[in-house]
Design a protein around this motif. Structure first.
Motif, PDB file in Angstrom:
ATOM      1  N   ILE A   1     -45.515  76.331  22.964  1.00 19.66           N
ATOM      2  CA  ILE A   1     -44.376  76.714  22.133  1.00 19.66           C
ATOM      3  C   ILE A   1     -44.129  78.209  22.317  1.00 19.66           C
ATOM      4  O   ILE A   1     -45.033  79.016  22.193  1.00 19.66           O
ATOM      5  N   LYS A   2     -42.867  78.536  22.647  1.00 19.15           N
ATOM      6  CA  LYS A   2     -42.478  79.948  22.742  1.00 19.15           C
ATOM      7  C   LYS A   2     -41.706  80.298  21.477  1.00 19.15           C
ATOM      8  O   LYS A   2     -40.752  79.610  21.118  1.00 19.15           O
ATOM      9  N   LYS A   3     -42.126  81.368  20.799  1.00 21.46           N
ATOM     10  CA  LYS A   3     -41.492  81.763  19.550  1.00 21.46           C
ATOM     11  C   LYS A   3     -40.741  83.073  19.749  1.00 21.46           C
ATOM     12  O   LYS A   3     -41.259  84.005  20.350  1.00 21.46           O
TER      13      LYS A   3
ATOM     14  N   GLU B   1     -38.106  78.635  17.925  1.00 19.20           N
ATOM     15  CA  GLU B   1     -39.226  78.147  18.712  1.00 19.20           C
ATOM     16  C   GLU B   1     -38.699  77.180  19.757  1.00 19.20           C
ATOM     17  O   GLU B   1     -37.918  76.284  19.438  1.00 19.20           O
TER      18      GLU B   1
ATOM     19  N   GLN C   1     -39.721  74.215  21.803  1.00 21.39           N
ATOM     20  CA  GLN C   1     -40.766  73.192  21.791  1.00 21.39           C
ATOM     21  C   GLN C   1     -40.400  72.130  22.817  1.00 21.39           C
ATOM     22  O   GLN C   1     -39.726  71.153  22.501  1.00 21.39           O
TER      23      GLN C   1
ATOM     24  N   TYR D   1     -36.758  70.787  22.948  1.00 18.93           N
ATOM     25  CA  TYR D   1     -36.103  71.077  21.670  1.00 18.93           C
ATOM     26  C   TYR D   1     -36.165  72.565  21.365  1.00 18.93           C
ATOM     27  O   TYR D   1     -37.130  73.235  21.687  1.00 18.93           O
TER      28      TYR D   1
ATOM     29  N   THR E   1     -32.312  71.974  14.534  1.00 17.29           N
ATOM     30  CA  THR E   1     -32.887  71.579  15.821  1.00 17.29           C
ATOM     31  C   THR E   1     -31.755  71.393  16.823  1.00 17.29           C
ATOM     32  O   THR E   1     -30.773  70.707  16.542  1.00 17.29           O
TER      33      THR E   1
END
Length: 77
Positions: A2-4, A19, A21, A24, A40
């Motif tokens: 996960i990149k935040k 984020e 994911q 998504y 989302t």
């Protein structure tokens, strides 16, 4: 993985994070007015369309630097 991304943060009650994911994109918006909202998205273009609606350029005529910074953060996701 996960990149935040932190889009903006004024304090712990007014902030927005994104984020990534997998396929998504999950956006969390925390504000002292509305509480926490989660959105989302299935694609970056959908995220950018939402951002254009949420942060209309006309509302930032007095502060174009802030608008550019927020939009650049969205584009960096």
């Amino acid at each position: 993985m996960i990149k935040k991304h932190e889009i903006y943060k004024k304090d712990k009650w007014n902030m927005m994070t994104v984020e990534v994911q997998g396929r998504y994109i999950v956006l969390r918006e925390i504000s002292d007015q509305w509480g926490e909202e989660t959105h989302t998205f299935m694609s970056r273009p959908a995220l950018m369309q939402w951002a254009d609606t949420r942060f209309p350029k006309e509302e930032y005529e007095d502060n174009m630097d802030e608008w550019r910074r927020v939009m650049a953060a969205f584009k960096g996701v």
